[in-house]
Design a protein around this motif. Structure first.
Motif, PDB file in Angstrom:
ATOM      1  N   MET A 152       0.900  -1.233  -0.107  1.00  0.00           N
ATOM      2  CA  MET A 152      -0.035  -0.042  -0.055  1.00  0.00           C
ATOM      3  C   MET A 152       0.826   1.228   0.172  1.00  0.00           C
ATOM      4  SD  MET A 152      -2.740  -1.282   2.886  1.00  0.00           S
ATOM      5  CE  MET A 152      -1.677  -1.979   3.850  1.00  0.00           C
ATOM      6  N   GLN A 153       0.296   2.534  -0.742  1.00  0.00           N
ATOM      7  CA  GLN A 153       1.255   3.572  -0.884  1.00  0.00           C
ATOM      8  C   GLN A 153       0.510   4.803  -1.010  1.00  0.00           C
ATOM      9  OE1 GLN A 153       5.005   3.063  -3.086  1.00  0.00           O
ATOM     10  NE2 GLN A 153       4.120   4.477  -4.363  1.00  0.00           N
TER      11      GLN A 153
ATOM     12  N   ILE B 154       0.064   8.746  -2.090  1.00  0.00           N
ATOM     13  CA  ILE B 154       0.539   9.609  -3.366  1.00  0.00           C
ATOM     14  C   ILE B 154       1.845  10.135  -3.071  1.00  0.00           C
ATOM     15  CG2 ILE B 154      -0.739  11.897  -2.960  1.00  0.00           C
ATOM     16  CD1 ILE B 154      -0.614   9.746  -6.452  1.00  0.00           C
ATOM     17  N   GLU B 155       1.948  10.524  -1.798  1.00  0.00           N
ATOM     18  CA  GLU B 155       3.391  11.399  -1.446  1.00  0.00           C
ATOM     19  C   GLU B 155       4.555  10.147  -1.279  1.00  0.00           C
ATOM     20  OE1 GLU B 155       0.514  11.754   0.368  1.00  0.00           O
ATOM     21  OE2 GLU B 155      -0.135  13.594  -0.035  1.00  0.00           O
ATOM     22  N   GLY B 156       4.105   8.737  -1.245  1.00  0.00           N
ATOM     23  CA  GLY B 156       5.127   7.902  -1.327  1.00  0.00           C
ATOM     24  C   GLY B 156       5.393   7.109   0.131  1.00  0.00           C
ATOM     25  N   GLU B 157       4.594   7.161   1.124  1.00  0.00           N
ATOM     26  CA  GLU B 157       4.419   6.442   2.247  1.00  0.00           C
ATOM     27  C   GLU B 157       4.123   5.127   1.762  1.00  0.00           C
ATOM     28  OE1 GLU B 157       2.724   8.290   5.662  1.00  0.00           O
ATOM     29  OE2 GLU B 157       3.143   6.205   6.975  1.00  0.00           O
ATOM     30  N   PHE B 158       5.090   4.185   2.151  1.00  0.00           N
ATOM     31  CA  PHE B 158       4.846   2.823   1.856  1.00  0.00           C
ATOM     32  C   PHE B 158       4.766   2.099   2.802  1.00  0.00           C
ATOM     33  CE2 PHE B 158       6.675  -1.370   0.826  1.00  0.00           C
ATOM     34  CZ  PHE B 158       6.188  -1.814  -0.195  1.00  0.00           C
TER      35      PHE B 158
ATOM     36  N   PRO C 197      -7.442   1.968   3.702  1.00  0.00           N
ATOM     37  CA  PRO C 197      -8.378   3.275   3.725  1.00  0.00           C
ATOM     38  C   PRO C 197      -8.330   3.966   2.374  1.00  0.00           C
ATOM     39  CG  PRO C 197      -6.420   3.074   5.530  1.00  0.00           C
ATOM     40  CD  PRO C 197      -6.150   2.094   4.498  1.00  0.00           C
ATOM     41  N   PRO C 198      -9.184   5.008   2.256  1.00  0.00           N
ATOM     42  CA  PRO C 198      -8.997   5.879   1.072  1.00  0.00           C
ATOM     43  C   PRO C 198      -7.757   6.548   1.036  1.00  0.00           C
ATOM     44  CG  PRO C 198     -10.904   6.638   2.367  1.00  0.00           C
ATOM     45  CD  PRO C 198     -10.372   5.264   3.324  1.00  0.00           C
ATOM     46  N   MET C 199      -7.310   6.917  -0.257  1.00  0.00           N
ATOM     47  CA  MET C 199      -5.990   7.553  -0.665  1.00  0.00           C
ATOM     48  C   MET C 199      -4.734   6.431  -0.706  1.00  0.00           C
ATOM     49  SD  MET C 199      -7.525  10.375  -1.037  1.00  0.00           S
ATOM     50  CE  MET C 199      -6.039  11.755  -1.248  1.00  0.00           C
ATOM     51  N   TRP C 200      -5.203   5.292  -0.307  1.00  0.00           N
ATOM     52  CA  TRP C 200      -3.814   4.285  -0.369  1.00  0.00           C
ATOM     53  C   TRP C 200      -3.862   3.488  -1.565  1.00  0.00           C
ATOM     54  CZ3 TRP C 200       0.334   3.868   3.210  1.00  0.00           C
ATOM     55  CH2 TRP C 200       0.190   4.605   4.444  1.00  0.00           C
TER      56      TRP C 200
ATOM     57  N   ASN D 126      -7.908   4.345 -10.555  1.00  0.00           N
ATOM     58  CA  ASN D 126      -6.793   5.146 -11.378  1.00  0.00           C
ATOM     59  C   ASN D 126      -5.538   4.304 -11.166  1.00  0.00           C
ATOM     60  OD1 ASN D 126      -5.188   7.233 -11.730  1.00  0.00           O
ATOM     61  ND2 ASN D 126      -5.570   8.203  -9.930  1.00  0.00           N
ATOM     62  N   TYR D 127      -5.300   3.984 -12.250  1.00  0.00           N
ATOM     63  CA  TYR D 127      -4.060   3.251 -12.468  1.00  0.00           C
ATOM     64  C   TYR D 127      -2.916   4.151 -13.077  1.00  0.00           C
ATOM     65  CZ  TYR D 127      -7.067  -0.884 -12.778  1.00  0.00           C
ATOM     66  OH  TYR D 127      -7.861  -1.780 -12.346  1.00  0.00           O
ATOM     67  N   GLY D 128      -3.195   5.224 -13.143  1.00  0.00           N
ATOM     68  CA  GLY D 128      -2.162   6.351 -13.666  1.00  0.00           C
ATOM     69  C   GLY D 128      -0.654   6.429 -13.085  1.00  0.00           C
ATOM     70  N   PRO D 129      -0.782   6.833 -11.664  1.00  0.00           N
ATOM     71  CA  PRO D 129       0.511   7.059 -10.918  1.00  0.00           C
ATOM     72  C   PRO D 129       1.285   5.794 -10.624  1.00  0.00           C
ATOM     73  CG  PRO D 129      -1.072   8.019  -9.732  1.00  0.00           C
ATOM     74  CD  PRO D 129      -2.099   7.187 -10.866  1.00  0.00           C
ATOM     75  N   ILE D 130       0.499   4.536 -10.668  1.00  0.00           N
ATOM     76  CA  ILE D 130       1.194   3.325 -10.529  1.00  0.00           C
ATOM     77  C   ILE D 130       1.830   2.947 -11.992  1.00  0.00           C
ATOM     78  CG2 ILE D 130       0.971   0.786  -9.704  1.00  0.00           C
ATOM     79  CD1 ILE D 130       0.617   2.783  -7.543  1.00  0.00           C
TER      80      ILE D 130
END
Ligand code: M6P
Ligand code: ZN
Length: 193
Positions: free
Chosen positions: A115-116, A118-122, A136-139, A164-168
């Motif tokens: 899980m990650q 958008i800022e890159g917390e992994f 949770p939402p946003m991960w 939303n697959y774009g960033p991955i």
């Protein structure tokens, strides 16, 4: 209350041997070529595609849409295997609707949930049969099969969450799960900046 056909309860049955639900609803099959931006070893990806483009995973959807709700059930069956040294996995996605969570329930096999934000917390959770994870939402979320048998998980989410697959697709997760000396190991993903 004027009930329509879709407003009646639906029951499905899980087959523990097959790792499938019946009746099956809509299904999607993803092969190595469908994940070509995701695997880090591009030469190994191309070679596998040329050798017949093997199946990586299938998704079966139950869109339990009623007049008032859109609670869906998805079952995903990831085959055992690797592209180069990287284990078979789902593409991974954020939800298009930013307030939407999801529940994943591992019913067969073993692996990891990545899980990650958008800022890159992994974060990674080790999975075995019976593990239930709340996303949770946003991960963004991706499942990796590190075992020798299919990994099957059940997902519960709202259809309106979307994908939303774009960033991955662009840069992936911060860490890759690869095999080192016969065991799964996390390594930094050079593509992630
Ligand atoms: C689960 C759900 C689906 C998702 C599928 C595969 O069943 O989260 O919404 O499509 O896993 O994941 P991906 O879409 O990332 O390939
Ligand atoms: Zn999701």
């Amino acid at each position: 209350m004027n009930l329509k056909k879709e407003d009646y309860p639906v029951t499905v049955l899980y087959d523990f041997d097959l790792g499938e639900f019946s009746p099956k609803e809509r299904s999607v099959a993803r092969k190595v070529s469908d994940l070509s931006p995701m695997f880090h070893d591009k030469a190994a990806t191309e070679a596998l595609i040329k050798q017949g483009d093997p199946l990586v995973y299938e998704i079966f959807y139950y869109g339990f849409k009623t007049s008032l709700s859109d609670m869906a059930l998805g079952t995903t069956r990831i085959q055992p295997g690797k592209v180069g040294d990287e284990y078979y996995m789902t593409k991974g996605h954020f939800h298009a609707a930013e307030n939407q969570p999801e529940i994943y329930f591992c019913v067969k096999g073993q692996g990891n949930l990545l899980m990650q934000t958008i800022e890159g917390e992994f974060l990674a959770e080790r999975w075995k049969v019976g593990t239930i994870s709340h996303i949770p939402p946003m991960w963004a979320h991706r499942v990796v099969n590190t075992g020798n048998e299919p990994l099957v998980f059940v997902a519960s989410y709202h259809l309106s969450a979307g994908h939303n697959y774009g960033p991955i697709e662009e840069k992936g997760f911060r860490k890759l799960l690869v095999e080192r000396n016969g065991k799964p190991e996390f390594v930094l993903n050079e593509q992630w900046k």
